[in-house]
Write a protein that holds these residues in place. Structure first.
Motif, PDB file in Angstrom:
ATOM      1  N   GLN A 544      43.940  16.105  -1.582  1.00  0.00           N
ATOM      2  CA  GLN A 544      42.788  16.420  -0.723  1.00  0.00           C
ATOM      3  C   GLN A 544      41.894  17.501  -1.319  1.00  0.00           C
ATOM      4  O   GLN A 544      40.665  17.374  -1.333  1.00  0.00           O
ATOM      5  CB  GLN A 544      43.312  16.862   0.640  1.00  0.00           C
ATOM      6  CG  GLN A 544      42.230  17.401   1.563  1.00  0.00           C
ATOM      7  CD  GLN A 544      42.830  18.062   2.793  1.00  0.00           C
ATOM      8  OE1 GLN A 544      44.018  17.902   3.057  1.00  0.00           O
ATOM      9  NE2 GLN A 544      42.019  18.809   3.525  1.00  0.00           N
ATOM     10  N   ILE A 547      39.640  16.301  -4.076  1.00  0.00           N
ATOM     11  CA  ILE A 547      38.551  15.450  -3.608  1.00  0.00           C
ATOM     12  C   ILE A 547      37.406  16.288  -3.059  1.00  0.00           C
ATOM     13  O   ILE A 547      36.225  16.022  -3.335  1.00  0.00           O
ATOM     14  CB  ILE A 547      39.065  14.462  -2.528  1.00  0.00           C
ATOM     15  CG1 ILE A 547      39.986  13.424  -3.180  1.00  0.00           C
ATOM     16  CG2 ILE A 547      37.899  13.762  -1.838  1.00  0.00           C
ATOM     17  CD1 ILE A 547      40.566  12.435  -2.218  1.00  0.00           C
ATOM     18  N   GLU A 548      37.715  17.329  -2.283  1.00  0.00           N
ATOM     19  CA  GLU A 548      36.649  18.169  -1.729  1.00  0.00           C
ATOM     20  C   GLU A 548      35.900  18.911  -2.833  1.00  0.00           C
ATOM     21  O   GLU A 548      34.686  19.116  -2.736  1.00  0.00           O
ATOM     22  CB  GLU A 548      37.243  19.145  -0.711  1.00  0.00           C
ATOM     23  CG  GLU A 548      37.792  18.445   0.531  1.00  0.00           C
ATOM     24  CD  GLU A 548      38.014  19.406   1.690  1.00  0.00           C
ATOM     25  OE1 GLU A 548      37.764  20.611   1.501  1.00  0.00           O
ATOM     26  OE2 GLU A 548      38.413  18.938   2.767  1.00  0.00           O
ATOM     27  N   ILE A 551      33.573  16.349  -4.360  1.00  0.00           N
ATOM     28  CA  ILE A 551      32.431  16.085  -3.473  1.00  0.00           C
ATOM     29  C   ILE A 551      31.410  17.213  -3.574  1.00  0.00           C
ATOM     30  O   ILE A 551      30.192  16.984  -3.598  1.00  0.00           O
ATOM     31  CB  ILE A 551      32.909  15.901  -2.013  1.00  0.00           C
ATOM     32  CG1 ILE A 551      33.732  14.616  -1.887  1.00  0.00           C
ATOM     33  CG2 ILE A 551      31.724  15.879  -1.054  1.00  0.00           C
ATOM     34  CD1 ILE A 551      34.380  14.442  -0.523  1.00  0.00           C
ATOM     35  N   VAL A 566      37.533   8.423  -1.563  1.00  0.00           N
ATOM     36  CA  VAL A 566      37.530   8.707  -0.115  1.00  0.00           C
ATOM     37  C   VAL A 566      38.136   7.526   0.645  1.00  0.00           C
ATOM     38  O   VAL A 566      38.929   7.718   1.580  1.00  0.00           O
ATOM     39  CB  VAL A 566      36.092   8.996   0.361  1.00  0.00           C
ATOM     40  CG1 VAL A 566      36.041   9.083   1.883  1.00  0.00           C
ATOM     41  CG2 VAL A 566      35.569  10.275  -0.268  1.00  0.00           C
ATOM     42  N   GLU A 569      41.853   7.343   1.133  1.00  0.00           N
ATOM     43  CA  GLU A 569      42.518   8.236   2.093  1.00  0.00           C
ATOM     44  C   GLU A 569      42.827   7.514   3.402  1.00  0.00           C
ATOM     45  O   GLU A 569      43.429   8.093   4.301  1.00  0.00           O
ATOM     46  CB  GLU A 569      41.634   9.457   2.362  1.00  0.00           C
ATOM     47  CG  GLU A 569      41.453  10.350   1.146  1.00  0.00           C
ATOM     48  CD  GLU A 569      40.652  11.597   1.448  1.00  0.00           C
ATOM     49  OE1 GLU A 569      41.218  12.699   1.387  1.00  0.00           O
ATOM     50  OE2 GLU A 569      39.458  11.460   1.766  1.00  0.00           O
ATOM     51  N   LEU A 589      41.334  12.009   7.221  1.00  0.00           N
ATOM     52  CA  LEU A 589      40.449  12.752   6.330  1.00  0.00           C
ATOM     53  C   LEU A 589      39.337  11.864   5.787  1.00  0.00           C
ATOM     54  O   LEU A 589      38.327  12.368   5.297  1.00  0.00           O
ATOM     55  CB  LEU A 589      41.257  13.344   5.169  1.00  0.00           C
ATOM     56  CG  LEU A 589      42.135  14.553   5.511  1.00  0.00           C
ATOM     57  CD1 LEU A 589      43.026  14.893   4.329  1.00  0.00           C
ATOM     58  CD2 LEU A 589      41.270  15.748   5.895  1.00  0.00           C
ATOM     59  N   ARG A 592      36.023  12.749   7.580  1.00  0.00           N
ATOM     60  CA  ARG A 592      35.466  14.070   7.214  1.00  0.00           C
ATOM     61  C   ARG A 592      34.864  14.011   5.816  1.00  0.00           C
ATOM     62  O   ARG A 592      33.747  14.474   5.592  1.00  0.00           O
ATOM     63  CB  ARG A 592      36.556  15.142   7.288  1.00  0.00           C
ATOM     64  CG  ARG A 592      36.059  16.501   6.810  1.00  0.00           C
ATOM     65  CD  ARG A 592      37.105  17.593   6.944  1.00  0.00           C
ATOM     66  NE  ARG A 592      36.614  18.824   6.346  1.00  0.00           N
ATOM     67  CZ  ARG A 592      35.783  19.679   6.943  1.00  0.00           C
ATOM     68  NH1 ARG A 592      35.353  19.426   8.178  1.00  0.00           N
ATOM     69  NH2 ARG A 592      35.373  20.779   6.327  1.00  0.00           N
ATOM     70  N   HIS A 593      35.597  13.442   4.882  1.00  0.00           N
ATOM     71  CA  HIS A 593      35.108  13.406   3.502  1.00  0.00           C
ATOM     72  C   HIS A 593      33.924  12.451   3.353  1.00  0.00           C
ATOM     73  O   HIS A 593      33.027  12.683   2.530  1.00  0.00           O
ATOM     74  CB  HIS A 593      36.254  13.006   2.570  1.00  0.00           C
ATOM     75  CG  HIS A 593      37.279  14.079   2.417  1.00  0.00           C
ATOM     76  ND1 HIS A 593      38.546  13.857   1.929  1.00  0.00           N
ATOM     77  CD2 HIS A 593      37.231  15.419   2.718  1.00  0.00           C
ATOM     78  CE1 HIS A 593      39.228  14.989   1.920  1.00  0.00           C
ATOM     79  NE2 HIS A 593      38.454  15.944   2.394  1.00  0.00           N
TER      80      HIS A 593
END
Length: 817
Positions: A544, A547-548, A551, A566, A569, A589, A592-593
């Motif tokens: 996670q 990934i953030e 992004i 994404v 997930e 998630l 959100r992502h």
């Protein structure tokens, strides 16, 4: 002088004695030959049977079925004659050719018995040239058609069909077709048609390869790449018949005996079973228990109930009503159908409902490797084969029993010869089928590329006569093929990642890879096991935090790959994401992502990636996306405009789809109308989606996110005109009207959807309320029923309609497909 005379007399007498002895020996040999020829003829064609009779039954089970016991019997009884006929100094072959029957028996020895005796070895074909030479000598004489009966001529022509010389193979196929034209008995003609189709297939193989690839291994010939491909996919019985029967599972003759299970480390196939017209899942499962029991070590089965209950129509309904009375008509709700045909069979009423049902079944219980369909279910399977992939429906093979070509005008363009490719299929018919003509089943088979056509001696629905062993052999082949295909596909997907250029191509490959990993699990573990979703081209998921970070520093050229991460997930595809088990308020998630990516690239995500949520997820995801967006407003205050725009987009998509679905519900055809009035509305059949079932509801909690979204959708579907000029009371009344209309619309669509859902249909079949089942009444209801006065049907019975009327009604109902 006397001595000379006596000497001459003795010489003459000795010569006469020698001649007499030779005649006796010749006569004895002739009688022995005749006995042997007759014994072989009787064994092959039957004792005391006239093959010239129009009703002579072809002994196809003896002639063409690969059976170890038959092979052994022929070897023990007749191998010595085959050897003797081909020995260099033997006169047997010469003697037998002096009669027409002797020539026929020699051909059977060389062309048929050799294949039984030496099955699985090169000697199977060692005597073919002898048979071909004899056959050509007979066939070139035009009088042979009056000398030999039709069944006898079948074996005169087979040596030509078995030849690898195209001139002879083509001639053999033509002669086989001529036999069909000379058969007048309908049931018998079907068997000759099967032989003619097989001969034509032989010709096509020789035209394609110049030889029979299935003989290569036995004859020590190296197969070409095209031949190898053919051998891996062929299902022709004659190609499989060259294999030794030592490794072939033979069905036990003793009903109490069971065949030894085939041990395999391959995953079980998952197969969907579609019943026939006016049947249901339980009736087919019960009647076909022998088949499904024999396949339990190869596959698991899901039995579908058609979503449509059978209802008597037209004159059939009137006759039944006259016979039994409206209140006493036989209960038929447990009889299910996939569609109701129009009078000319050009329109299939409510087939769209069944297609929606199948799509949802694939979604909830799939994926399925293949489909077994019987009668109307087989015809539906053909439609699915032609349409796939669509929605969630995608499968690899089919078994169609007593099927027929769909006649619906809207699918006519799909039902053309050889139009369904890369779909291995078996087509099975009963030679005594009185409901579906064998020609219709053969016509259906012709729509498929390289179909395997099998027959059995039973009728339309005689499961105990089905060729269970051949079906099992076919499924084992599919098991091996799919395992190989899966391995090759996964390797190719990983190695050829760079060839996948678009986001959808990469996502589809990822979904396929994930679903195949799940399908490799035992059936009992598939539902509960949550395998991580791995992006295509990678060996493991990305965590996670990474990934953030990706992004946050997104580049345009990486957008497709990041959105793919994404999507990985998620926990499911083609369904809405479930809530987290440990926290009902928490969401995946994924949402959100996705929103974080949207805030970075809003135009790109709305234009190119928004529709993927509905296509590869579900309508519930759109609701969750709205709620998650609303929750993130406090976190990203400066991005309020973008987030509000995303919420508006979700509302608009929901509203437009609900309007469309409601129009479809209102325009559903009514069977009471005539066919012409329905034709236009059914020509382009469509069905409503799952939108209404997953749409947000208006609750009594005004601050609830679902309620807020539902009210926004209601106001979008029913805009309040001149809101600024209305008083507060008028405004509240307009809002209330919009909210109530929204509720009624959702309820109406869901009511229709519920009737076509797999769960509803299954529950309806479990708890169906049949009028003739007293045990489903409560104690009070039974007492009330017993105290009630007798029915007028009992006290004043009406005359029973004639048997011919009832029979005609029954035929109309059965054949209405």
């Amino acid at each position: 002088m006397n001595t000379t005379i006596d000497s001459c007399l003795l010489s003459t007498q000795f010569t006469e004695n020698l001649l007499s002895t030779a005649n006796v020996e010749a006569l004895r040999a002739n009688n022995e030959d005749k006995e042997v020829i007759e014994s072989i003829y009787s064994y092959w064609f039957g004792e005391n049977i006239d093959t010239w009779s129009k009703t002579y039954p072809l002994k196809t089970k003896l002639w063409f079925k690969a059976d170890k016991k038959i092979d052994q019997e022929i070897k023990e009884k007749f191998e010595k004659f085959l050897i003797d006929a081909t020995t260099e100094n033997s006169k047997l072959c010469e003697r037998w050719q002096t009669t027409s029957r002797g020539k026929l028996i020699l051909i059977i020895l060389f062309d048929q018995f050799s294949r039984n005796i030496y099955r699985g070895t090169r000697k199977m074909f060692e005597y073919d040239h002898f048979a071909l030479k004899l056959a050509l000598e007979i066939i070139n004489d035009s009088t042979h058609i009056t000398t030999y009966s039709l069944p006898e001529r079948l074996f005169l022509y087979l040596p030509l069909v078995h030849s690898e010389d195209l001139i002879y193979t083509a001639k053999g196929a033509d002669l086989m077709n001529d036999l069909v034209l000379q058969v007048t008995q309908r049931n018998l003609r079907k068997r000759y048609v099967t032989n003619a189709l097989s001969a034509k297939t032989h010709q096509q193989i020789i035209e394609q390869f110049g030889r029979y690839p299935h003989r290569n291994k036995l004859l020590g010939r190296e197969s070409t790449e095209d031949e190898e491909k053919y051998l891996k996919t062929t299902h022709n019985g004659f190609a499989l018949s060259v294999q030794s029967l030592k490794s072939v599972a033979v069905e036990p003759i003793d009903k109490n005996e069971t065949a030894s299970p085939i041990q395999s480390d391959r995953p079980l196939l998952k197969i969907l079973v579609l019943h026939g017209f006016r049947q249901n899942a339980n009736s087919l499962k019960r009647s076909g228990k022998n088949l499904f029991k024999s396949l339990k070590d190869v596959a698991t089965f899901s039995f579908a109930n058609a979503p449509l209950p059978y209802n008597s129509m037209n004159e059939g309904k009137e006759e039944l009503s006259a016979a039994f009375g409206d209140e006493n008509s036989p209960e038929t709700s447990y009889q299910r159908i996939w569609w109701n045909s129009s009078a000319d069979s050009k329109t299939y009423h409510h087939l769209d409902v069944s297609l929606h049902y199948i799509d949802k079944l694939f979604q909830s219980e799939g994926p399925f490797d293949g489909i077994i369909g019987f009668s109307q279910g087989a015809s539906l399977c053909a439609i699915l084969c032609a349409l796939q992939p669509f929605g969630n429906v995608s499968f690899d093979f089919s078994i169609l029993i007593s099927g027929f070509t769909p006649r619906a005008a809207c699918y006519e363009h799909l039902m053309q010869p050889n139009s369904i490719k890369n779909q291995p299929s078996i087509h099975i018919y009963g030679v005594n089928d009185a409901l579906v003509d064998n020609d219709r089943t053969i016509e259906l088979a012709a729509i498929f590329e390289n179909p395997l056509v099998l027959s059995h001696p039973g009728g339309h629905f005689t499961p105990n006569a089905w060729p269970n062993t051949r079906i099992k052999q076919f499924l084992i082949e599919q098991q091996e093929r799919l395992t190989h295909k899966q391995g090759v596909t996964i390797i190719n997907d990983i190695n050829q990642f760079e060839s996948l250029t678009t986001f959808e191509e990469k996502l589809k490959a990822t979904i396929f890879h994930h679903q195949k990993r799940i399908s490799n699990l035992p059936t009992t573990e598939r539902k509960n096991n949550k395998l991580p979703i791995i992006p295509i081209g990678l060996s493991k998921p990305i965590d996670q935090q990474n990934i953030e970070i990706i992004i946050e520093h997104i580049d345009d050229y990486l957008l497709d790959d990041v959105i793919l991460l994404v999507w990985c997930e998620r926990t499911t595809f083609y369904n809405s994401e479930p809530k987290e088990d440990n926290d009902k308020c928490a969401t995946s998630l994924f949402f959100r992502h996705w929103i974080l990516l949207y805030l970075k690239k809003p135009d790109e995500l709305l234009s190119s990636h928004f529709n993927a949520i509905l296509k590869y997820g579900g309508w519930g995801d759109l609701k969750t996306l709205y709620i998650t967006t609303d929750q993130m407003l406090n976190e990203f205050v400066q991005e309020k405009t973008l987030l509000d725009n995303l919420k508006v987009t979700c509302v608009k998509i929901f509203g437009d789809q609900l309007k469309h679905d409601y129009r479809v519900v209102l325009n559903q055809p009514d069977e009471s109308e005539n066919d012409k009035e329905q034709e236009n509305s059914i020509q382009n059949q469509e069905w409503i989606g799952n939108c209404a079932k997953e749409a947000p509801r208006i609750s009594n909690t005004p601050t609830n996110s679902c309620t807020i979204m539902a009210k926004d959708i209601a106001k979008y579907m029913h805009p309040i005109v001149d809101a600024d000029s209305k008083s507060e009371k008028q405004l509240n009344a307009a809002k209330g009207y919009a909210y109530q209309t929204y509720k009624r619309l959702i309820s109406s669509i869901c009511h229709v959807l519920e009737k076509a859902s797999p769960n509803f249909v299954a529950e309806q079949m479990r708890t169906r309320n049949r009028k003739d089942r007293a045990f489903q009444y409560t104690k009070e209801q039974r007492e009330q029923l017993l105290k009630a006065p007798p029915s007028s049907y009992i006290t004043n019975p009406e005359p029973e309609p004639g048997k011919e009327i009832l029979r005609s009604c029954w035929i109309v109902q059965i054949l209405s497909f």
